[in-house]
Structure formats: C-alpha cells, structure tokens
Design an enzyme around this catalytic site. Structure first.
Site, PDB file in Angstrom:
ATOM      1  N   ASP A 131      -5.343   0.532 -12.244  1.00 48.58           N
ATOM      2  CA  ASP A 131      -5.139   0.750 -10.799  1.00 48.58           C
ATOM      3  C   ASP A 131      -4.705  -0.507 -10.059  1.00 48.58           C
ATOM      4  O   ASP A 131      -4.978  -0.662  -8.864  1.00 48.58           O
ATOM      5  CB  ASP A 131      -6.415   1.320 -10.147  1.00 48.58           C
ATOM      6  N   LYS A 163       0.548  -0.705 -10.773  1.00 48.17           N
ATOM      7  CA  LYS A 163       1.646  -0.701 -11.753  1.00 48.17           C
ATOM      8  C   LYS A 163       2.759   0.256 -11.330  1.00 48.17           C
ATOM      9  O   LYS A 163       3.944  -0.031 -11.521  1.00 48.17           O
ATOM     10  CB  LYS A 163       1.116  -0.292 -13.144  1.00 48.17           C
ATOM     11  N   GLY A 221      -3.179   7.292 -13.416  1.00 51.68           N
ATOM     12  CA  GLY A 221      -2.740   7.813 -12.117  1.00 51.68           C
ATOM     13  C   GLY A 221      -1.970   6.708 -11.435  1.00 51.68           C
ATOM     14  O   GLY A 221      -2.557   5.731 -10.990  1.00 51.68           O
ATOM     15  N   HIS A 222      -0.643   6.817 -11.429  1.00 54.66           N
ATOM     16  CA  HIS A 222       0.214   5.765 -10.876  1.00 54.66           C
ATOM     17  C   HIS A 222       0.862   6.281  -9.602  1.00 54.66           C
ATOM     18  O   HIS A 222       1.447   7.357  -9.599  1.00 54.66           O
ATOM     19  CB  HIS A 222       1.284   5.346 -11.893  1.00 54.66           C
ATOM     20  N   GLN A 246      -3.536   1.978 -17.586  1.00 54.51           N
ATOM     21  CA  GLN A 246      -4.803   1.235 -17.604  1.00 54.51           C
ATOM     22  C   GLN A 246      -4.522  -0.277 -17.527  1.00 54.51           C
ATOM     23  O   GLN A 246      -3.569  -0.678 -16.897  1.00 54.51           O
ATOM     24  CB  GLN A 246      -5.653   1.595 -18.835  1.00 54.51           C
TER      25      GLN A 246
HETATM   26  P1  GDP Z   1      -1.700   2.021 -10.861  1.00 56.38           P
HETATM   27  O1  GDP Z   1      -2.561   2.973 -11.609  1.00 56.38           O
HETATM   28  O2  GDP Z   1      -1.778   0.634 -11.405  1.00 56.38           O
HETATM   29  O3  GDP Z   1      -0.275   2.475 -10.720  1.00 56.38           O
HETATM   30  O4  GDP Z   1      -2.305   1.956  -9.384  1.00 56.38           O
HETATM   31  P2  GDP Z   1      -2.825   3.209  -8.497  1.00 56.38           P
HETATM   32  O5  GDP Z   1      -1.661   3.987  -8.030  1.00 56.38           O
HETATM   33  O6  GDP Z   1      -3.889   3.959  -9.223  1.00 56.38           O
HETATM   34  O7  GDP Z   1      -3.553   2.461  -7.326  1.00 56.38           O
HETATM   35  C1  GDP Z   1      -2.882   1.565  -6.496  1.00 56.38           C
HETATM   36  C2  GDP Z   1      -2.982   2.077  -5.055  1.00 56.38           C
HETATM   37  O8  GDP Z   1      -2.676   1.029  -4.161  1.00 56.38           O
HETATM   38  C3  GDP Z   1      -1.991   3.182  -4.744  1.00 56.38           C
HETATM   39  O9  GDP Z   1      -2.545   4.049  -3.800  1.00 56.38           O
HETATM   40  C4  GDP Z   1      -0.804   2.420  -4.149  1.00 56.38           C
HETATM   41  O10 GDP Z   1      -0.026   3.221  -3.255  1.00 56.38           O
HETATM   42  C5  GDP Z   1      -1.510   1.338  -3.399  1.00 56.38           C
HETATM   43  N1  GDP Z   1      -0.806   0.059  -3.283  1.00 56.38           N
HETATM   44  C6  GDP Z   1       0.030  -0.527  -4.171  1.00 56.38           C
HETATM   45  N2  GDP Z   1       0.388  -1.766  -3.724  1.00 56.38           N
HETATM   46  C7  GDP Z   1      -0.266  -1.942  -2.547  1.00 56.38           C
HETATM   47  C8  GDP Z   1      -0.342  -3.027  -1.625  1.00 56.38           C
HETATM   48  O11 GDP Z   1       0.236  -4.087  -1.806  1.00 56.38           O
HETATM   49  N3  GDP Z   1      -1.124  -2.848  -0.524  1.00 56.38           N
HETATM   50  C9  GDP Z   1      -1.818  -1.701  -0.289  1.00 56.38           C
HETATM   51  N4  GDP Z   1      -2.551  -1.635   0.805  1.00 56.38           N
HETATM   52  N5  GDP Z   1      -1.761  -0.662  -1.151  1.00 56.38           N
HETATM   53  C10 GDP Z   1      -1.013  -0.793  -2.259  1.00 56.38           C
HETATM   54  P1  IMO Z   2      -4.221   3.688 -14.540  1.00 51.45           P
HETATM   55  O1  IMO Z   2      -3.082   3.806 -15.516  1.00 51.45           O
HETATM   56  C1  IMO Z   2      -8.475   2.973 -13.958  1.00 51.45           C
HETATM   57  C2  IMO Z   2     -11.154   4.308 -17.158  1.00 51.45           C
HETATM   58  C3  IMO Z   2     -12.121   5.425 -16.871  1.00 51.45           C
HETATM   59  C4  IMO Z   2     -13.276   5.024 -17.771  1.00 51.45           C
HETATM   60  C5  IMO Z   2     -12.551   4.475 -19.000  1.00 51.45           C
HETATM   61  C6  IMO Z   2     -12.403   5.465 -20.139  1.00 51.45           C
HETATM   62  O2  IMO Z   2      -4.083   4.537 -13.343  1.00 51.45           O
HETATM   63  O3  IMO Z   2      -4.484   2.256 -14.228  1.00 51.45           O
HETATM   64  P2  IMO Z   2     -10.818   7.574 -20.500  1.00 51.45           P
HETATM   65  O4  IMO Z   2     -10.677   8.835 -19.694  1.00 51.45           O
HETATM   66  O5  IMO Z   2      -9.578   6.797 -20.650  1.00 51.45           O
HETATM   67  O6  IMO Z   2     -11.500   7.811 -21.809  1.00 51.45           O
HETATM   68  O7  IMO Z   2     -11.858   6.679 -19.642  1.00 51.45           O
HETATM   69  O8  IMO Z   2     -11.277   4.066 -18.556  1.00 51.45           O
HETATM   70  N1  IMO Z   2      -9.721   4.612 -16.893  1.00 51.45           N
HETATM   71  C7  IMO Z   2      -9.037   4.101 -15.858  1.00 51.45           C
HETATM   72  N2  IMO Z   2      -9.432   3.336 -14.825  1.00 51.45           N
HETATM   73  N3  IMO Z   2      -7.170   3.303 -14.084  1.00 51.45           N
HETATM   74  C8  IMO Z   2      -6.762   4.059 -15.119  1.00 51.45           C
HETATM   75  O9  IMO Z   2      -5.461   4.312 -15.358  1.00 51.45           O
HETATM   76  C9  IMO Z   2      -7.711   4.529 -16.051  1.00 51.45           C
HETATM   77  N4  IMO Z   2      -7.641   5.287 -17.160  1.00 51.45           N
HETATM   78  C10 IMO Z   2      -8.885   5.315 -17.672  1.00 51.45           C
HETATM   79  O10 IMO Z   2     -12.488   5.448 -15.512  1.00 51.45           O
HETATM   80  O11 IMO Z   2     -13.972   3.960 -17.194  1.00 51.45           O
HETATM   81 MG    MG Z   3      -4.135   4.308 -11.302  1.00 49.92          MG
END
Ligand code: GDP
Ligand code: IMO
Ligand code: MG
Length: 423
Positions: free
Chosen positions: A13, A16, A40-41, A223
């Site tokens: 999270d 990416k 979840g991206h 991840q």
């Molecule tokens: P990922 O799994 O690495 O792709 O990240 P996620 O999408 O799960 O979580 C990142 C969250 O932060 C998302 O809701 C993005 O829209 C948001 N986001 C990304 N870059 C920024 C930033 O620079 N500032 C803020 N406030 N939100 C951001």
């Molecule tokens: P992205 O790609 C954050 C965490 C789960 C749990 C552990 C194992 O969005 O960054 P799993 O279901 O993979 O067996 O769970 O890994 N986890 C993540 N945490 N971002 C993710 O993906 C994750 N994918 C798995 O919360 O702690």
């Molecule tokens: Mg994510």
C-alpha cells in the site's frame, strides 16, 4: 532501460498503483508477476478512482498490453469481474490482456481454507486478506495446484475432483466446515475457462519476444519486501516473493535482465494485518496519519496500522531490491504534525543495530531508536516544484536520502497524477 520495475519497499500500500500509472505511458507491456487478488492498487485520474486487484495498473493507458504472468495466483471470478467493470467504464481489454497458462488458479476451497484456518489460529492469526493466496501457493509447492492451462485439458475433471475430495476432508476434519460441491465448482470453472480463453497464452515468450523487438516491459510488484515470503517478517507475510527477488521466477525473465528498479515508499509506515511493526504508534500522531491519509485497506477496508518511517527497514529494502531510485509517497499526509520521527536504529536484546534482522524473529522485539525532525504546518498538495516545499519538508526528504543513500526521484503530494514532484 527496457525493463523497469515498480516495487513496494514497506508492508504494501505504498502507492505502487499511482507510480506505475505515472510511468506506464513509456511502457509497451505492463506485467504483474506474483500475488493475486490480495493486492489493491489505486489510480486516481481527475474525479475518477480505479482500483486494481488482479489487473496491472497500466490498463488506463490505451495501447499497453497487460500481462498476468506465471508467478501469479488467479481468481477467475475476480478477474472476469474486473475486466467487466473496466468494460462498463469504457475500457476495453479484449485485445490487450494476456494471462499466463502457467499461472495457478484460485478455487473456492483455497478461500474457504484461508478463512477457516485464520479462524482457529487465535493469537497466531496472520490477518490475511482471505483471498485464498496462502492455500493456492501451498498447492503449487505441493504440486497439486491446477494451472490456468490445465483448465483446457481433459485431466482437469479428475484433478479437480481429487482436490475437492481432499480439501473437503480437511475442511470438515480440521475446521468443522461445510463440504464444497465438486459438481458446482467444476461447472462454474468450466464457464470461467471458456470466458478467459481469449486471454490465455504463453506470457514468457510474449515478454521475451517483446524485449527482443526492443519494446519496454514495466513490471508491477504487489505487496512489499516486508511481506516477502523469504525476507519479510515471517510468518506474518504473504506467500510469494513480493520483491525484486520474485521477478525472475514469476515471469521467466533472466535475473541479469532486471533493469531499473523504482522502490516505492510511503513517507511514513503502515501495515494492515498482524505482525511486527517496530515504529507503530498510537495517539494523536497516529490518528493524524490514519485520518488524513485515509489509511483503510484497498482490498478489505480494514484500518491500516500507522507509524513513523522505518529507515532501518527501508535501507534493507533498498539494498535487497537493488533500488536505483525511490519515490516518496503521501508526503502531504504529514503536513500539520509539529514534529516527525524517523527510526534510524533498533535496539534488540540491549544491543543497538542499524541492520534489519534477517532470519531470527527479532524484528518483533526491536525497540525503535528515533531521530526527531521539525514538522511543517503548510499544506503541500498544491506544490509542484521541490524548491517550493516548506524547508522542514525538504529537510525530511534530504534526511531520508542521506540515510538511505539513494536518490528520491519523485515526491508525491496527493493521489492525482499531477500531484507529483519530479526532481
Ligand atoms: P498500492 O497498493 O501500493 O498501489 O497502494 P494503495 O492503492 O493500496 O494505497 C495508496 C493510497 O494512497 C491510494 O488510495 C492512493 O490513491 C493514495 N495515494 C497515492 N499517492 C498519494 C499521495 O501522494 N498522497 C495522498 N494523500 N494519497 C496518495
Ligand atoms: P498491495 O499490493 C498490504 C497482507 C495482509 C496480511 C498478509 C498476508 O495492495 O500493496 P495474504 O492475503 O496475502 O495471505 O495476507 O499480507 N497483504 C497486504 N497488505 N497491501 C497488500 O497488497 C497486501 N497483500 C497482502 O493484510 O497481513
Ligand atoms: Mg494496496
């Protein structure tokens, strides 16, 4: 470089999705190589928000080919739902989605086992996403997994029947769960197989042919290294190599052809699920980060735990992934904190170290040693040039760069594409 990877350097999270989307304009192929629908991206374009669980985040760029490579575990129902959701929003993937015949398939028994085993673990619970990831990779290692290509083979019926029989025994004996119906799963998955057929191919040769033809391949990690099966905070990890280490095995790309590596780091740390998190905080600063940063899981909606930037773990992440440059995300979330902290060492068993421990489960016992830096009050989400950031924000970035010994090439100050400072 013809191959560029975007990799998480924390517990996932990091942002990416946003980074990949920013860079994908230069890509020909965007490839995911590990994990599954646990990811979840998020990509924000104007007033629209797109969330990717299985599809690569390059999808929004019209002419890119999106590849789900052999190292992934694929939940066909989720994939078809995602493809349809994008089609409903006017994004047609029929000619530009490729699914590896060698990727493993996630079945209902994987999800049932994931949830059931978490349910009985008590304090040893991992806090998984419940997407069947661990059980699917376990079957892969046990050589009982069913691959995408197997769905089209006559042995599919027999192999699925054997698996359902065995999993039902486990579900009933170990977890007192209801057995699943082989007939229902077989007919459901035969239909998924039919719908997915146009996308299924040999993605290894597709990728290598593209590279031979001079095309650009961008690789999207899911991840992050601290959730990596081998080098993360085991056992509180995911079941794949969520780092550069998984690219070769998850795609077939020779390791020496892994080119430029972009590490993605949040300006602070978050973790969703259980497991060690040395810099975790509670109280006002934690609430600030959670609320201002909307720190809720993209896949499960669970609140993310928050803490200060862990530079010990980040330095390890930079080293093990061979990170060439770092993108620092969500710096805007830190505006309004009177002071900010960075963990530059751990104390473990009375000894101070600036090395992230590999092997011994001692990360769980680490007491973080913090450097305190001044915070900044100004909002920065409208800043577009590095020199226009408040002094304290620039100082924070420089401090991290010096400690991590890596260039921070991008600073992100909001979820939108243009809320990005290129340096
Ligand atoms: P990922 O799994 O690495 O792709 O990240 P996620 O999408 O799960 O979580 C990142 C969250 O932060 C998302 O809701 C993005 O829209 C948001 N986001 C990304 N870059 C920024 C930033 O620079 N500032 C803020 N406030 N939100 C951001
Ligand atoms: P992205 O790609 C954050 C965490 C789960 C749990 C552990 C194992 O969005 O960054 P799993 O279901 O993979 O067996 O769970 O890994 N986890 C993540 N945490 N971002 C993710 O993906 C994750 N994918 C798995 O919360 O702690
Ligand atoms: Mg994510």
């Amino acid at each position: 470089m013809p191959v560029l990877s975007v990799i998480g350097t924390q517990w996932g999270d990091e942002g990416k999705g946003k980074v990949l989307d920013l860079m994908a304009a230069r890509a020909d192929l965007v490839v995911r190589y590990q994990g599954g629908a646990n990811a979840g991206h998020t990509v924000v374009v104007g007033s629209e928000k797109f969330v990717f669980h299985l599809l690569p985040s390059g999808v929004l760029h019209e002419d890119k080919v999106n590849v789900l490579a052999s190292g992934m575990v694929i939940d066909p129902a989720q994939l078809l739902r995602e493809v349809k959701a994008f089609a409903d929003r006017g994004i047609d993937l029929s000619d530009r989605l490729r699914l590896s015949a060698a990727a493993h398939v996630v079945f209902p028994y994987h999800k049932a086992l994931d949830t059931a085993s978490e349910g009985v673990k008590g304090g040893l619970r991992l806090g998984t996403t419940g997407r069947g990831i661990g059980p699917a990779y376990s079957d892969k290692a046990a050589r009982t997994g069913i691959r995408v290509g197997d769905l089209y083979h006559e042995a599919f019926h027999e192999r699925l029947e054997a698996n359902v029989r065995e999993k039902n025994r486990a579900l009933q004996a170990l977890y007192d769960s209801e057995p699943l119906s082989f007939e229902e799963i077989y007919s459901e998955y035969s239909e998924y197989a039919r719908q997915l057929r146009p996308y299924v191919t040999d993605t290894y040769h597709l990728m290598m042919d593209a590279l031979d033809a001079g095309r650009y391949v961008f690789i999207e990690g899911a991840q992050g290294i601290l959730l990596d099966l081998d080098f993360g905070t085991y056992p509180f990890v995911t079941s794949s190599n969520a780092s550069v280490l998984g690219i070769a095995s998850g795609t077939g790309l020779p390791p020496k052809r892994v080119g430029e590596v972009f590490g993605v780091a949040k300006a602070y740390c978050t973790r969703v699920g259980e497991g060690p998190f040395p810099t975790e905080i509670s109280g006002k600063a934690a609430e600030h980060l959670a609320t201002k940063g909307h720190e809720f899981g993209t896949t499960t909606g669970r609140p993310r735990r928050c803490g200060w930037f862990d530079a010990v773990a980040a330095r390890f992440a930079v080293q093990i992934n061979g990170v060439d440059s770092l993108t620092l995300m969500k710096l805007d979330t830190m505006s309004g904190l009177s002071e900010v902290k960075v963990c530059t060492a751990y104390e473990i068993d009375g000894k101070r170290t600036d090395r992230f421990p590999v092997g011994f489960p001692s990360v769980a016992d680490a007491t973080p040693q913090f450097e305190t830096l001044p915070g900044w009050g100004e909002e920065i989400d409208n800043v577009r040039r590095f020199q226009d950031l408040p002094d304290a924000a620039r100082n924070y970035v420089h401090f991290l760069e010096d400690f991590l010994r890596v260039k921070i090439a991008i600073v992100s100050v909001g979820p939108a594409r243009d809320q990005t400072i290129f340096r």
